[in-house]
Design an enzyme around this catalytic site. Structure first.
Site, PDB file in Angstrom:
ATOM      1  CB  CYS A  14      -0.951  -0.006   1.203  1.00  0.00           C
ATOM      2  SG  CYS A  14      -0.250  -0.706   2.708  1.00  0.00           S
ATOM      3  CG  HIS A  39      -0.523   3.774   4.184  1.00  0.00           C
ATOM      4  ND1 HIS A  39      -1.291   3.605   5.307  1.00  0.00           N
ATOM      5  CD2 HIS A  39      -0.088   2.526   3.851  1.00  0.00           C
ATOM      6  CE1 HIS A  39      -1.328   2.314   5.628  1.00  0.00           C
ATOM      7  NE2 HIS A  39      -0.621   1.642   4.763  1.00  0.00           N
TER       8      HIS A  39
END
Lengths: 363, 363, 363, 363
Positions: D150, D243
């Protein structure tokens, strides 16, 4: 401007004002024609004056609108949404009503006045009968309709369902309220990180009075409050959106758990609200899991317009206990006021937008 | 080893076990002589097996201790602190008592057994009278003494003060409980970030029963529970430490707000607990600010051993409402069990450490 | 007042001001004789004017002190701690110095002025040599000594250790800064809940300049900044206290991982700071776990006065990378300024409190 | 089943598995025909076995599906989405490919194998050329295509834009990763409340290798990795989703800030991905505010499929610095894998669903 109804958002840069802007951006009936703000932001384009707090972008047409003075609204607007701070609303809203504006207010300033409806369409649409008295008594061409406190909204849905079926005697409510309820900047992160603040100024009396007014009887020019006691203890918790309320409820008629569950599950708003664009399919959403509703999982239910109820169980102190959740800035604030305005339109309070016309706006 | 009493910590690697290790590291009377753990960690040095969760370092002597089996304690230890999971404690604690150990347990497994004290020294030191019956009835040379659930601890202090003064009839409690109460790993961050979970398995019945047992009368070999009802609604909140409880309380005698405040403010533990090293100066700390106690600001009061009470006000549903706060892993878990052990020592339950000797240990 | 040195705390009601009050409450050398605040709070007792944000109670003697104007300090005070907002400090601190006060400032207003020390006793005690020039040049009987930005403090400790041993060429720093660094009310909970804000006004240039000044050479009346580049990217994170910084560092001399570790582990402050009451035993605490330091676990190390460094590893872009943590309101703000004042006392800058006398104050 | 392509979700009860279920519930091309899970959940209806973590309800048809064994998929399914834990994927995915399944995997197990594409359609659609080699070499009728980590996804978008325009030499990346990236239960709330964990097992090497592979040249049967260095420092932060990565980037060609901004702003995916239902309109969204992107405000941009980049500025250590944000469980996990599958369909890898047919599926 086709057939859309031009509206203004008062106090449009604040946290609730932003929710109004966001909800009205693609509204099928309404179109934002003016945004107002405090002296600090007047004259600036909305997109520059606002500290935008919602995910996504500022809606395009509003981004460029110049922020106006609240007391200098364009004359072609009749319907206004007020996200004004209560101390400003105290004078500004009556002034606007006296000049013919129809004010759908989220402010607390006038909620408890006897001739001003404290309105939730699914709960007390009949309280709109107050408007005639309000206008007559005050000599206003316009009027004020208010939305309740965000936590009151969470409480009044299950109370309404149970009051209709069994009668209420006593209600104890402990709230866990999200930080967005305090507006921006509101609660400092220094205070609420890893913490709970067991106090919100002025909040407990609101909860103790508002649901009694909403569940009261509209008689000639006033509301006879519901005949039950409410005691509230409020807490601010480190959650962004979504007020959760633990309720314990005493009833006037005996009811077993199945009766209670059925009354909640079959709660049905009056037919008069059918077709309002912001009305949720299920205004009261009864959940059966042992650990729901939860703020993050359930606050967005039905576009944030449903009140979710769960954990219904017998109470050894009063009769039944349960928890209730509301999205405090949607159903509990801007969304509730928009739904109120939709009801006003449908009932013909807005000039030239009688029911027949709004029907043509409906999909 | 001078005069310090050697003790064992059972289940020493868990969240509560770590609090025991931390509290006992510099204890004036006790010295950790053994730490036990599950099969996974047995045979490893404590410092390697533990996922240390507390600020600061692992206490030096314990860091190097090899983790033992719970059923193979050294024979020179008499006093053991149990932070075992309840399903393990269910069998392990009676087994240990039957072999002569004095078990101060934080587990819930045996709390509600009629001949096992559910002890808070300031509340019901006289319940130690059960120990003789427990030993006689079960034929155990040792015994079990339990500490209450962490949230029960928050509740029972104000209840005790009010019960003594006015008698209790009904209590409604809504808890907002910290994540550390669920142990490690406990509550997933995915579940609790920006959220509240309105459910903790098995917790509500504990709150509804434990305070009644603690405020009950010790008669021959059992406890007559307090004659009042408790109804509880529990919530997990995104706070690290500190359980906050909103209480609404019905009393048997009439009392005005001043009476209530005085009863809380003058709460005094029995003289029998004087001189216990972990006893706080004020076990019940009444706060007068409009927004206190708060978990982050007040949980460490008196080394985490005080229960803080505030926002005392009349309640329109029962008689009075207030909030109460406890540090759930200190007073509400390990700290409470250590204080229990101190009382056992003082009252002569620990061989060769009669009161006279422990007096010499006191500063 | 025995031998304690009377001091004033300027801006005492703010977040850093409260830390000063808390740290000075039981200080072995200093005693708070005056607290000042903005117009809003002047004339009120400190305990009423302050929104106290720290666990525990407001220190007793200060609670009753009446808040004074910053420009009307009692004449028997020589040493003052400034927690003033920078825009106020800009004029107020020089004014005070010109009237003979010795100002230990946490404000950023004067940090980068060439003749004003930016002081951390363990790093650049020799920069106090600037004071004579400052006084001479400006004609001040008093002077100003400043403390660095909180995040700069986290950075400069490992940099100092590595600069002394290997020389620095380039430093890249990404910060994750706690909300308390923004003061009160500071960061709104609406903004930071479940979020990161990748920007703090004015912060990146501070980080890029301050460590170069602190590691520079004091020559006649100015500082030649360290000959290395610093690039910073700052972020505000939902953590209460403790700034964490990810560092990547390029060196002038080749060094293997063991060299680096040794340089960090053996970092030793100059002997001149021995005996200062607030000096930590290990100013730079090297941790060897794979997941430390962490803000919540390590910020309180050595009473919040140690900078913790960990995760030292080779970097494929510069030479070595590591993380560093500081308690931003203790070592990184009030604690750092108190330590500076202790050094001033020890070095004889405070009248009548020469080194010999302060020695007698030491335990 | 009309024209929709039946697919399976492997490991469907985990956090990423739930995202797959949610994304595929109303997918225009795909229809979930099977869900698999670990032994613990096999044989149970999905709605009972899963601990549903997403807002909203479990999609209706999947709620009733019985969870299957991963090694007993129905034969009419060709395309499978793997949310298996890496240690399970290590053997299960090759086994499935050898039996003819086309595996779109989110697991890390096979990402770095030379003949297995590490695919992001906008970045390296041409790497699908590896599939022929993979099949030939391994004798598989099916194949495996993997999605990157990710955080790698957040990094590779701006890197691709800059690599194409100026060539990359060095990249330094500091991540602030949301808790949902660790799956469920993943990160304990005890560890991350009011804290940052500066370590994620195995994560830094992934970030340092994956972007080099994705930006590499596909030659005969393997990938020549991009000729630049990446150094990563990872952190877990108390954020639910999203993120954020602070990047500092060294380039091979000189470029001024305007060049950089233009390269990022005009990033355009290859035409070959046009018409994929999950492809965002702007895969790389350049923001110009001084404090954006922020996880909570920007993670949902373009249905969570855009990577948002902002705060582009010169870097005194490398050449330019910026921040990048990805929704880690949408674009960075399940959403990315679904997009990969769409590309496979469009390019004719799925039997009987050649491009012409899928065109008819497009709106």
């Amino acid at each position: 401007m086709d057939q859309k109804i031009p509206v203004a958002v008062l106090g449009a840069t604040g946290a609730v004002g932003q929710r109004f802007v966001s909800l009205l951006a693609d509204h099928p009936w309404f179109e934002i024609a003016s945004v107002t703000g405090s002296e600090r932001s007047q004259g600036q384009p909305y997109g520059e004056a606002v500290k935008w707090l919602l995910p996504g972008e500022i809606p395009t047409p509003v981004r460029e609108m110049v922020i106006e003075r609240t007391d200098a609204l364009p004359s072609d607007i009749q319907l206004v949404f007020s996200a004004l701070p209560s101390r400003v609303a105290l004078e500004a809203e009556p002034e606007l009503a006296s000049r013919g504006y129809l004010v759908c207010s989220n402010a607390s300033a006038h909620r408890m006045e006897p001739d001003i409806p404290l309105l939730i369409p699914e709960i007390n649409a009949d309280h709109l009968a107050l408007i005639d008295h309000q206008r007559a008594q005050r000599g206003w061409p316009g009027f004020i309709v208010t939305s309740p406190n965000c936590a009151s909204t969470a409480i009044v849905f299950p109370l309404k369902a149970l009051d209709d079926a069994f009668g209420l005697s006593r209600v104890h409510a402990v709230t866990m309220q999200a930080v967005s309820g305090a507006g921006y900047p509101g609660v400092s992160s220094i205070e609420i990180t890893d913490n709970i603040i067991p106090f919100i100024p002025g909040e407990e009396p609101k909860l103790e009075q508002e649901s009694r007014k909403m569940l009261g009887e509209a008689s000639t020019g006033t509301i006879e409050p519901g005949d039950f006691q409410v005691s509230a203890q409020v807490n601010r918790v480190p959650v962004l959106d979504g007020h959760l309320v633990a309720l314990s409820i005493g009833l006037r008629k005996k009811a077993d758990l199945e009766d209670i569950t059925r009354a909640l599950d079959t709660f049905k708003p009056p037919d008069s609200i059918a077709g309002l664009p912001s009305a949720p399919e299920h205004a009261l959403l009864l959940r059966h899991e042992e650990d729901r509703p939860q703020p993050r999982l359930d606050r967005e239910a039905e576009n944030g317009m449903a009140v979710s109820v769960g954990r219904v169980q017998p109470c050894s102190v009063l009769d039944y206990k349960m928890i209730s959740l509301v999205h405090n800035t949607l159903r509990g604030a801007a969304g509730g006021a928009v739904l109120n305005a939709e009801l006003l339109v449908k009932q013909g309070f807005v000039d030239k937008y009688q029911e027949s016309e709004t029907r043509s706006l409906m999909p």
